[in-house]
Enzyme design. Structure first.
Site, PDB file in Angstrom:
ATOM      1  CB  SER A 131      39.554  73.025 -10.949  1.00  0.00           C
ATOM      2  OG  SER A 131      38.576  73.297 -11.938  1.00  0.00           O
ATOM      3  CE1 TYR A 144      37.121  68.288  -9.982  1.00  0.00           C
ATOM      4  CE2 TYR A 144      36.462  70.425 -10.835  1.00  0.00           C
ATOM      5  CZ  TYR A 144      37.386  69.402 -10.751  1.00  0.00           C
ATOM      6  OH  TYR A 144      38.570  69.488 -11.444  1.00  0.00           O
TER       7      TYR A 144
END
Length: 236
Positions: A131, A144
């Site tokens: 990501s 995350y």
């Protein structure tokens, strides 16, 4: 242009929905044979083996089943992932929530590589989904961000260690997926004041890195964020 996937054997985790499903369908459209691994049963057009990437014995068995169905293995795509407690400050995040994010997003990718590498043909490829959160951050996303940063480091480490195959990762910005809609809400996705990728956009990035046209590319993180991370804070 022929992307070179005819009759190639492809395994995709998280292939029942979102980016994983888009990847499975994109590989199939290019003539590949595809099996998806997921905790949930996928759509009828996707051959799915039920598996949890955090359960090593179960994952190992699922990989063996998938390879037997495919008749070999050329490409592995690790799309399984969770976002965790989005918007929760780290000081309010439990150790259990933190461990759950790392278990799926990091340990799950490690175990995937561990159990697929022995089956992968020489010249094959592994592509992980990371990501842009590996490089940039917003408040309430520390677990995350940490997990996706680990995936980038893992990509480089395995590119050095796994000498028969290439290992790369894709690092997209916000993508219109069921997970993103659950985290941010439909309104935020449908009327975003920032660019939102489609799952098909990310699937094409994965196919590029997995294919023979990317033969020299190894150990790299493809950051696809519309150039936002390249912008200076200087007010010009």
């Amino acid at each position: 242009m022929d992307l070179g996937f005819t009759d190639r054997k492809v395994l995709v985790t998280g292939g029942a929905s979102g980016i994983g499903l888009a990847c499975a369908r994109a590989f199939r459209a290019e003539g590949a044979r595809v099996v998806a691994l997921d905790r949930a049963r996928g759509p009828a057009d996707v051959d799915t083996v039920l598996a949890d990437v955090t359960d090593e014995p179960g994952l190992a068995e699922a990989v063996t089943t998938a390879v037997r169905r495919l008749g070999g293995l050329d490409v592995v795509v690790g799309c399984a992932g969770i976002s965790g407690p989005v918007g929760t400050p780290l000081v309010d995040t439990s150790a259990a929530d933190l461990a759950a994010v790392l278990a799926v997003n990091v340990t799950g990718q490690l175990l995937l590589a561990k159990h697929t590498y022995p089956h992968l043909a020489t010249g094959g490829a592994i592509v992980f989904l990371a990501s842009d959160s590996a490089f940039v951050a917003t408040p309430g996303m520390a677990p995350y961000c940490a997990s996706k940063g680990a995936v980038v480091a893992l990509t480089r480490a395995l590119a050095v260690e796994l000498d028969r195959v290439r290992v790369n990762c894709v690092c997209p910005s916000v993508v219109d997926t069921p997970m993103a809609r659950a985290d941010l809400g439909d309104e935020a996705i449908d009327h975003a004041d920032f660019p939102v990728q489609r799952v098909e956009d990310v699937a094409r990035q994965v196919l590029f890195l997995a294919g023979p046209h990317a033969r020299p590319v190894n150990g790299q993180a493809l950051l696809s964020d519309f150039g936002f991370s390249a912008r200076s804070s200087f007010p010009a």
